[in-house]
Scaffold this active site. Structure first.
Site, mmCIF file in Angstrom:
data_model
loop_
_atom_site.group_PDB
_atom_site.id
_atom_site.type_symbol
_atom_site.label_atom_id
_atom_site.label_comp_id
_atom_site.label_asym_id
_atom_site.label_seq_id
_atom_site.Cartn_x
_atom_site.Cartn_y
_atom_site.Cartn_z
ATOM 1 N N MET A 30 2.102 72.260 91.489
ATOM 2 C CA MET A 30 2.649 73.598 91.211
ATOM 3 C C MET A 30 2.986 73.715 89.729
ATOM 4 S SD MET A 30 4.720 74.875 94.494
ATOM 5 C CE MET A 30 6.246 74.026 94.184
ATOM 6 N N HIS A 34 4.995 66.590 84.922
ATOM 7 C CA HIS A 34 5.817 65.513 84.371
ATOM 8 C C HIS A 34 5.101 64.185 84.614
ATOM 9 C CE1 HIS A 34 6.853 64.902 88.556
ATOM 10 N NE2 HIS A 34 7.440 66.093 88.626
ATOM 11 N N HIS A 37 3.320 63.619 87.993
ATOM 12 C CA HIS A 37 1.989 64.239 88.097
ATOM 13 C C HIS A 37 0.979 63.444 87.259
ATOM 14 C CE1 HIS A 37 4.720 67.892 88.613
ATOM 15 N NE2 HIS A 37 4.054 67.882 89.738
ATOM 16 N N GLY A 147 1.886 62.455 95.909
ATOM 17 C CA GLY A 147 2.956 61.522 95.572
ATOM 18 C C GLY A 147 3.776 61.133 96.797
ATOM 19 N N GLN A 148 4.227 59.893 96.815
ATOM 20 C CA GLN A 148 5.070 59.430 97.925
ATOM 21 C C GLN A 148 6.411 60.175 97.962
ATOM 22 O OE1 GLN A 148 5.889 55.130 98.408
ATOM 23 N NE2 GLN A 148 7.788 55.821 99.387
ATOM 24 N N LYS A 149 6.818 60.711 96.809
ATOM 25 C CA LYS A 149 8.100 61.417 96.766
ATOM 26 C C LYS A 149 8.173 62.492 97.866
ATOM 27 C CE LYS A 149 9.471 64.756 94.150
ATOM 28 N NZ LYS A 149 10.271 65.836 94.488
ATOM 29 N N SER A 185 11.122 65.233 89.102
ATOM 30 C CA SER A 185 10.828 66.445 89.865
ATOM 31 C C SER A 185 10.896 67.632 88.909
ATOM 32 C CB SER A 185 11.877 66.625 90.966
ATOM 33 O OG SER A 185 11.872 67.970 91.419
#
Ligand code: AMP
Length: 288
Positions: A30, A34, A37, A147-149, A185
């Site tokens: 989106m 950072h 990404h 991402g695992q986040k 984030s």
């Protein structure tokens, strides 16, 4: 790097790449890019011939009263980062190109979407599944990087790709963190200095949960308790959920017997942060 704004042009570019036998990797985002990404883009760059990054703040995954209108938009610096990382196609569609008048389809991954983020944010994952079905069908990547986040999101994408036979290999990359443990984030920028100082407590709580598992505690209730105790030391933080769950079904566990996923969401003022940690309980010693 080529910037593409319309779905038809992306589909045409993808057809051309397929004709050339190129392995396509896609990183859906989106924007407000950072280092998290960036790590996905680098991973895609390593394993694919052509990397497509999408930048699209998808209104369908935001609920009423959420931060859609103030979500950070930084096209210039995002494009510069993509250029620097050797991205081949930057797909930054307009809202009208993605959802033209008359658009009426939505994709729902039922069971996996119900708990945790899906419970706090009703219809969020329907928006995510719908936009990802579109993006993956347009770009037709061989590999797509997540991402695992956003663990629950990645689980939903795997299920979606499987159920709809999209033929994409889903790669999930580790969470990139600040030196104090806070997961990067795009929403961290909303935090006031005091909230920013308090924010790493979520990861600290997940780590105390992991330490409890490693110390041989099996009861999920006790593991949750130590995580909650860590967070309650921070008055600025409100817990939305802290869970010990099965890493495939995401259903809560009563006991940790092997591997488990520690999952959490907190609120600092109006800002929500999520994080998670995988744990493996120590093997029982076999007596000789
Ligand atoms: P977003 O732009 O927030 O929709 O995220 C786009 C992709 O980047 C998703 O697959 C996220 O899981 C991933 N991502 C976000 N933050 C991080 C992070 N700190 N480390 C690794 N991947 C991340």
């Amino acid at each position: 790097m080529r910037t593409i704004r319309s779905v038809a042009t992306l589909a045409a570019r993808s057809r051309a790449l397929h004709r050339e036998g190129v392995v396509i990797g896609m990183v859906p985002t989106m924007g407000a890019l950072h280092a998290g990404h960036r790590s996905l883009i680098r991973r895609a760059r390593l394993s694919c011939d052509a990397v497509v990054v999408s930048l699209f703040v998808n209104p369908r995954q935001f609920g009423r009263g959420e931060d859609f209108s103030r979500y950070p938009k930084r096209f210039r610096s995002d494009a510069a980062l993509c250029h620097q990382e050797g991205v081949d196609v930057l797909f930054a569609p307009s809202l009208a190109s993605m959802y033209p008048p008359g658009f009426q389809t939505s994709v729902e991954v039922r069971t996996l979407s119900q708990r945790w983020e899906g419970h706090v944010r009703p219809r969020h994952f329907e928006g995510v599944a719908t936009v990802l079905t579109k993006l993956l069908s347009l770009a037709r990547p061989h590999l797509a990087f997540f991402g695992q986040k956003d663990f629950q999101q990645a689980a939903i994408v795997r299920q979606l790709v499987d159920d709809l036979n999209l033929g994409v290999h889903v790669v999930v990359s580790p969470t990139v963190r600040e030196p104090d443990g806070l997961a990067l984030s795009s929403r961290n920028g909303y935090l006031t200095p005091a909230q920013r100082r308090a924010a790493p407590v979520l990861y600290a709580a997940l780590r105390t949960g992991r330490a409890a598992v490693l110390a041989g505690i099996r009861s999920a209730a006790r593991i949750r308790r130590v995580m909650l105790d860590t967070i309650s030391a921070q008055p600025l933080v409100r817990v939305e959920y802290l869970a010990v769950c099965d890493l495939r079904t995401l259903e809560p566990l009563n006991h940790v017997t092997d591997r488990a996923l520690l999952l959490g969401a907190i609120r600092l003022g109006h800002t929500r942060l999520i994080d998670n940690l995988l744990v493996k309980s120590p093997q029982r010693r076999v007596r000789q």
